[in-house]
Design an enzyme around this catalytic site. Structure first.
Site, PDB file in Angstrom:
ATOM      1  N   SER A 145      36.526  -6.712 -13.043  1.00  0.00           N
ATOM      2  CA  SER A 145      35.806  -5.438 -13.110  1.00  0.00           C
ATOM      3  C   SER A 145      36.533  -4.412 -12.263  1.00  0.00           C
ATOM      4  O   SER A 145      37.163  -4.752 -11.251  1.00  0.00           O
ATOM      5  CB  SER A 145      34.382  -5.624 -12.582  1.00  0.00           C
ATOM      6  OG  SER A 145      33.745  -4.375 -12.388  1.00  0.00           O
ATOM      7  N   TYR A 160      28.693  -8.427  -6.111  1.00  0.00           N
ATOM      8  CA  TYR A 160      29.449  -8.444  -7.371  1.00  0.00           C
ATOM      9  C   TYR A 160      30.864  -7.928  -7.154  1.00  0.00           C
ATOM     10  O   TYR A 160      31.842  -8.544  -7.592  1.00  0.00           O
ATOM     11  CB  TYR A 160      28.716  -7.582  -8.401  1.00  0.00           C
ATOM     12  CG  TYR A 160      29.416  -7.456  -9.734  1.00  0.00           C
ATOM     13  CD1 TYR A 160      29.377  -8.504 -10.657  1.00  0.00           C
ATOM     14  CD2 TYR A 160      30.100  -6.286 -10.078  1.00  0.00           C
ATOM     15  CE1 TYR A 160      30.012  -8.384 -11.887  1.00  0.00           C
ATOM     16  CE2 TYR A 160      30.729  -6.170 -11.299  1.00  0.00           C
ATOM     17  CZ  TYR A 160      30.678  -7.217 -12.200  1.00  0.00           C
ATOM     18  OH  TYR A 160      31.308  -7.107 -13.416  1.00  0.00           O
TER      19      TYR A 160
END
Length: 237
Positions: A145, A160
């Site tokens: 990501s 995350y």
């Protein structure tokens, strides 16, 4: 019956979202795809959907947070295919959207790291024996990501983001370790994609989110390894 000679791909978290779209695009390109999913009903449904469309797809249950489940999935694959060409670590969790590092919950951080970092490491370790049997050079793609980019990191979803930075490091480690075996290992920032995780307001459709991952699995030069990609271009760590 084992799948022989045909190009094969195993995708974790392929019952929905980007993973399901990756499976669809690879199946369209002639791959026999193995749909990895923790959810049995949704995994079977995703595989059957592709089969009904005339493609070759097989469901394999896998929970990437469970080492026994990973080993079992690996054994199942060995019964169904004589090799593996592409392994895509797509399964992951995002629990702390809107959270703050100042009061980050340690248990939630542990869950996130287990799914997004430890899981992919164990999956690569266990499935490596099948990738080593590829006649065209194995490829491993870790779905990361932009949130994991240290260059651009802010305060978004700390657990995350940290887990995706760690996954990028995992990518570099495996790329270096497997270079002599001609197995390419890369990670991808698919962008903000309209999935259950990305939400309905995300700027990209799943087709765009899957595009660079599919490119790395198929058309990218085998010599490209140890890199972080976004829209088929190298991006900043």
């Amino acid at each position: 019956m084992k799948t022989e000679h045909q190009r094969t791909a195993f995708i974790t978290g392929a019952n929905k979202g980007i993973g399901k779209e990756i499976a669809r695009q690879l199946a369209q390109r002639g791959f026999a795809v193995f749909i990895g999913s923790r959810d049995i009903a949704k995994g079977r449904e995703a595989a059957e959907e592709l089969c009904h469309a005339g493609y070759e797809a097989t469901f394999i249950q896998i929970d990437v947070t469970n080492p026994v489940s990973i080993r079992t999935a690996c054994g199942t694959l060995s019964q169904k295919a004589d090799h593996l060409d592409v392994l895509i670590n797509n399964a992951g969790v995002l629990e702390d959207h809107g959270a703050d590092i100042l009061d980050l919950n340690a248990e939630m951080l542990d869950r996130t790291l287990k799914a997004n970092v430890t899981g992919p490491i164990l999956v690569i370790q266990d499935f490596l024996e099948h990738l080593q049997k590829s006649h065209i050079g194995g490829r491993i793609i870790n779905v990361s990501s932009g949130a994991g980019s240290l260059t651009n990191m802010q305060t978004y979803a700390p657990a995350y983001s940290i887990s995706k930075t760690a996954l990028n490091a995992v990518t570099k480690q495996f790329a270096a370790a497997l270079k002599s075996q001609a197995i390419a290992v890369n990670c991808v920032d698919p962008g903000w994609v309209r999935t259950d995780m990305g939400g309905p307001n995300a700027s990209r459709p799943v087709e765009k989110g899957a595009e660079t991952i599919v490119w790395l699995a198929t058309d990218a030069p085998q010599s490209e390894t140890g890199k972080f990609w976004h829209d088929k271009q190298e991006t900043v760590w």
